[in-house]
Design a protein around this motif. Structure first.
Motif, PDB file in Angstrom:
ATOM      1  N   ALA A  85      91.923  33.293  85.605  1.00 60.28           N
ATOM      2  CA  ALA A  85      91.869  34.730  85.315  1.00 60.28           C
ATOM      3  C   ALA A  85      90.954  35.490  86.276  1.00 60.28           C
ATOM      4  CB  ALA A  85      91.402  34.954  83.874  1.00 60.28           C
ATOM      5  N   SER A  86      90.107  34.774  86.976  1.00 54.79           N
ATOM      6  CA  SER A  86      89.154  35.424  87.880  1.00 54.79           C
ATOM      7  C   SER A  86      89.854  35.970  89.124  1.00 54.79           C
ATOM      8  CB  SER A  86      88.075  34.432  88.314  1.00 54.79           C
ATOM      9  OG  SER A  86      87.287  35.001  89.343  1.00 54.79           O
ATOM     10  N   PRO A  87      89.682  37.263  89.414  1.00 52.85           N
ATOM     11  CA  PRO A  87      90.316  37.829  90.610  1.00 52.85           C
ATOM     12  C   PRO A  87      89.716  37.289  91.911  1.00 52.85           C
ATOM     13  CG  PRO A  87      88.997  39.493  89.471  1.00 52.85           C
ATOM     14  CD  PRO A  87      88.975  38.254  88.626  1.00 52.85           C
ATOM     15  N   THR A  88      88.535  36.684  91.829  1.00 50.44           N
ATOM     16  CA  THR A  88      87.913  36.161  93.051  1.00 50.44           C
ATOM     17  C   THR A  88      88.322  34.726  93.367  1.00 50.44           C
ATOM     18  OG1 THR A  88      85.951  35.438  91.844  1.00 50.44           O
ATOM     19  CG2 THR A  88      85.894  37.658  92.815  1.00 50.44           C
ATOM     20  N   PHE A  89      88.918  34.027  92.386  1.00 51.32           N
ATOM     21  CA  PHE A  89      89.334  32.641  92.641  1.00 51.32           C
ATOM     22  C   PHE A  89      90.642  32.624  93.417  1.00 51.32           C
ATOM     23  CE2 PHE A  89      91.833  28.862  91.333  1.00 51.32           C
ATOM     24  CZ  PHE A  89      91.098  27.914  92.031  1.00 51.32           C
ATOM     25  N   ASN A  90      90.627  31.956  94.552  1.00 48.56           N
ATOM     26  CA  ASN A  90      91.809  31.793  95.389  1.00 48.56           C
ATOM     27  C   ASN A  90      92.243  30.333  95.297  1.00 48.56           C
ATOM     28  OD1 ASN A  90      93.530  31.235  97.640  1.00 48.56           O
ATOM     29  ND2 ASN A  90      92.733  33.016  98.710  1.00 48.56           N
ATOM     30  N   VAL A  91      93.431  30.094  94.788  1.00 48.10           N
ATOM     31  CA  VAL A  91      93.967  28.745  94.631  1.00 48.10           C
ATOM     32  C   VAL A  91      93.935  27.986  95.960  1.00 48.10           C
ATOM     33  CG1 VAL A  91      96.112  27.472  94.140  1.00 48.10           C
ATOM     34  CG2 VAL A  91      95.412  29.322  92.651  1.00 48.10           C
ATOM     35  N   PHE A  92      94.081  28.719  97.066  1.00 48.04           N
ATOM     36  CA  PHE A  92      94.128  28.094  98.394  1.00 48.04           C
ATOM     37  C   PHE A  92      92.774  28.122  99.104  1.00 48.04           C
ATOM     38  CE2 PHE A  92      98.443  29.644  97.436  1.00 48.04           C
ATOM     39  CZ  PHE A  92      99.056  28.411  97.334  1.00 48.04           C
ATOM     40  N   TYR A  93      91.717  28.453  98.382  1.00 49.55           N
ATOM     41  CA  TYR A  93      90.339  28.378  98.867  1.00 49.55           C
ATOM     42  C   TYR A  93      90.129  29.071 100.212  1.00 49.55           C
ATOM     43  CZ  TYR A  93      89.906  25.111  95.035  1.00 49.55           C
ATOM     44  OH  TYR A  93      89.921  24.537  93.777  1.00 49.55           O
ATOM     45  N   ASN A  94      90.853  30.150 100.441  1.00 53.10           N
ATOM     46  CA  ASN A  94      90.725  30.952 101.665  1.00 53.10           C
ATOM     47  C   ASN A  94      91.031  30.174 102.942  1.00 53.10           C
ATOM     48  OD1 ASN A  94      89.863  33.309 100.159  1.00 53.10           O
ATOM     49  ND2 ASN A  94      87.941  32.215  99.865  1.00 53.10           N
ATOM     50  N   ALA A  95      91.775  29.102 102.831  1.00 55.96           N
ATOM     51  CA  ALA A  95      92.187  28.340 104.022  1.00 55.96           C
ATOM     52  C   ALA A  95      93.152  29.199 104.841  1.00 55.96           C
ATOM     53  CB  ALA A  95      92.859  27.033 103.616  1.00 55.96           C
ATOM     54  N   PRO A  96      93.166  29.011 106.155  1.00 58.88           N
ATOM     55  CA  PRO A  96      94.061  29.819 106.984  1.00 58.88           C
ATOM     56  C   PRO A  96      95.512  29.337 107.022  1.00 58.88           C
ATOM     57  CG  PRO A  96      92.688  28.429 108.365  1.00 58.88           C
ATOM     58  CD  PRO A  96      92.229  28.223 106.948  1.00 58.88           C
ATOM     59  N   VAL A  97      95.755  28.083 106.604  1.00 57.95           N
ATOM     60  CA  VAL A  97      97.101  27.509 106.718  1.00 57.95           C
ATOM     61  C   VAL A  97      97.430  26.715 105.465  1.00 57.95           C
ATOM     62  CG1 VAL A  97      98.586  25.928 108.046  1.00 57.95           C
ATOM     63  CG2 VAL A  97      96.884  27.311 109.240  1.00 57.95           C
ATOM     64  N   LEU A  98      98.674  26.850 105.029  1.00 52.24           N
ATOM     65  CA  LEU A  98      99.237  26.017 103.965  1.00 52.24           C
ATOM     66  C   LEU A  98     100.471  25.344 104.548  1.00 52.24           C
ATOM     67  CD1 LEU A  98      99.697  25.060 100.993  1.00 52.24           C
ATOM     68  CD2 LEU A  98     100.931  27.222 100.630  1.00 52.24           C
ATOM     69  N   ILE A  99     100.505  24.026 104.492  1.00 53.85           N
ATOM     70  CA  ILE A  99     101.691  23.276 104.911  1.00 53.85           C
ATOM     71  C   ILE A  99     102.288  22.676 103.647  1.00 53.85           C
ATOM     72  CG2 ILE A  99     102.620  21.365 106.278  1.00 53.85           C
ATOM     73  CD1 ILE A  99     100.240  21.755 108.206  1.00 53.85           C
ATOM     74  N   ILE A 100     103.531  23.042 103.365  1.00 55.86           N
ATOM     75  CA  ILE A 100     104.207  22.534 102.173  1.00 55.86           C
ATOM     76  C   ILE A 100     105.205  21.469 102.620  1.00 55.86           C
ATOM     77  CG2 ILE A 100     105.576  23.107 100.145  1.00 55.86           C
ATOM     78  CD1 ILE A 100     104.731  26.087 100.708  1.00 55.86           C
ATOM     79  N   VAL A 101     104.967  20.243 102.182  1.00 59.05           N
ATOM     80  CA  VAL A 101     105.899  19.155 102.463  1.00 59.05           C
ATOM     81  C   VAL A 101     106.945  19.200 101.362  1.00 59.05           C
ATOM     82  CG1 VAL A 101     106.188  16.686 102.877  1.00 59.05           C
ATOM     83  CG2 VAL A 101     103.994  17.793 103.427  1.00 59.05           C
ATOM     84  N   CYS A 102     108.190  19.461 101.761  1.00 57.53           N
ATOM     85  CA  CYS A 102     109.286  19.579 100.793  1.00 57.53           C
ATOM     86  C   CYS A 102     110.266  18.431 100.941  1.00 57.53           C
ATOM     87  CB  CYS A 102     110.051  20.881 101.024  1.00 57.53           C
ATOM     88  SG  CYS A 102     109.140  22.347 100.573  1.00 57.53           S
ATOM     89  N   ALA A 103     110.740  17.932  99.816  1.00 56.03           N
ATOM     90  CA  ALA A 103     111.815  16.944  99.817  1.00 56.03           C
ATOM     91  C   ALA A 103     113.132  17.687 100.000  1.00 56.03           C
ATOM     92  CB  ALA A 103     111.827  16.162  98.507  1.00 56.03           C
ATOM     93  N   THR A 104     113.956  17.187 100.886  1.00 57.32           N
ATOM     94  CA  THR A 104     115.242  17.834 101.161  1.00 57.32           C
ATOM     95  C   THR A 104     116.346  17.341 100.238  1.00 57.32           C
ATOM     96  OG1 THR A 104     115.697  16.211 102.907  1.00 57.32           O
ATOM     97  CG2 THR A 104     114.662  18.295 103.570  1.00 57.32           C
ATOM     98  N   THR A 105     116.038  16.326  99.448  1.00 60.82           N
ATOM     99  CA  THR A 105     116.972  15.834  98.433  1.00 60.82           C
ATOM    100  C   THR A 105     116.192  15.698  97.125  1.00 60.82           C
ATOM    101  OG1 THR A 105     116.544  13.484  98.828  1.00 60.82           O
ATOM    102  CG2 THR A 105     118.282  14.516 100.160  1.00 60.82           C
ATOM    103  N   GLY A 106     116.901  15.581  96.023  1.00 64.19           N
ATOM    104  CA  GLY A 106     116.243  15.543  94.724  1.00 64.19           C
ATOM    105  C   GLY A 106     115.936  14.160  94.192  1.00 64.19           C
ATOM    106  N   ASP A 107     116.216  13.109  94.968  1.00 61.85           N
ATOM    107  CA  ASP A 107     116.005  11.779  94.399  1.00 61.85           C
ATOM    108  C   ASP A 107     114.525  11.383  94.428  1.00 61.85           C
ATOM    109  OD1 ASP A 107     115.691   9.593  96.815  1.00 61.85           O
ATOM    110  OD2 ASP A 107     116.936  11.308  97.410  1.00 61.85           O
ATOM    111  N   GLU A 108     114.176  10.466  93.546  1.00 65.26           N
ATOM    112  CA  GLU A 108     112.781  10.060  93.384  1.00 65.26           C
ATOM    113  C   GLU A 108     112.190   9.454  94.648  1.00 65.26           C
ATOM    114  OE1 GLU A 108     110.133   7.041  90.662  1.00 65.26           O
ATOM    115  OE2 GLU A 108     111.949   7.880  89.788  1.00 65.26           O
TER     116      GLU A 108
END
Length: 191
Positions: A85-108
């Protein structure tokens, strides 16, 4: 840096300077990630790079709202309510880059392969003098249709490992580790 040093020096960094991460460094991390093992060598991953403090702050606001909405179904989030709820909390901790590794298929297996790629990426970042942290708090939002549309992630892809990257501000404490619980089965006793 050898791999054992990288393993022991890697930390979850939650405080970043505003120094940008060079494109060449990001390319190095992705190159390390794609050398992770994968089942039947399918390499079922794609990497989405989100940059910029303003962009990541907007993503943080959406991720916090998604988590607050999910709190009713997930009692383990109750203790996080004031932080979210805090407006000052940033989930990404003010980091300059987020790299999201995504699975291209849905299998485990694809999910496991993406975790292996994420570990390679984090160890490579340590070797390059960069900090990282896997941001599990963002996964609820990242896996929504709206987040995928906002970030250009195809509907059939699954965000698995959201990793922030940047230059650490200060140092992170050495985490403790329990002794390994090792149980051998079937080993012959030597005399």
């Amino acid at each position: 840096m050898d791999v054992f040093t990288a393993i022991h020096e890697r930390r979850a960094v939650r405080d970043y300077s505003d120094e940008p991460v060079a494109d060449t460094a990001i390319a190095t991390l992705i190159d390390a990630a794609i050398w992770a093992p994968s089942g039947i060598n399918l390499q079922p991953w794609c990497f989405f790079i989100i940059e910029g403090a303003a962009r990541l702050a907007a993503c943080s606001t959406k991720a916090k709202a998604a988590l607050q909405g999910a709190a009713m179904e997930h009692p383990e989030l109750t203790g996080l309510q004031s932080m979210l709820a805090s407006p000052t909390f940033n989930v990404f901790y003010n980091a300059p880059v987020l790299i999201i590794v995504c699975a291209t298929t849905g299998d485990e297996m694809a999910l496991k392969d993406c975790c292996l790629a994420a570990q390679n990426l984090m160890l490579a970042a340590t070797a390059e003098g960069l900090g990282t942290c896997w941001i599990g708090l963002s996964e609820t939002w990242l896996n929504t249709d709206q987040a995928k549309a906002d970030l250009g992630i195809p509907a059939g892809f699954k965000p698995v490992a959201p990793i922030i990257v940047g230059h650490a501000k200060g140092s992170s404490p050495l985490p403790s580790r329990r002794a390994a619980d090792i149980r051998r089965v079937g080993k012959a006793v030597r005399s």
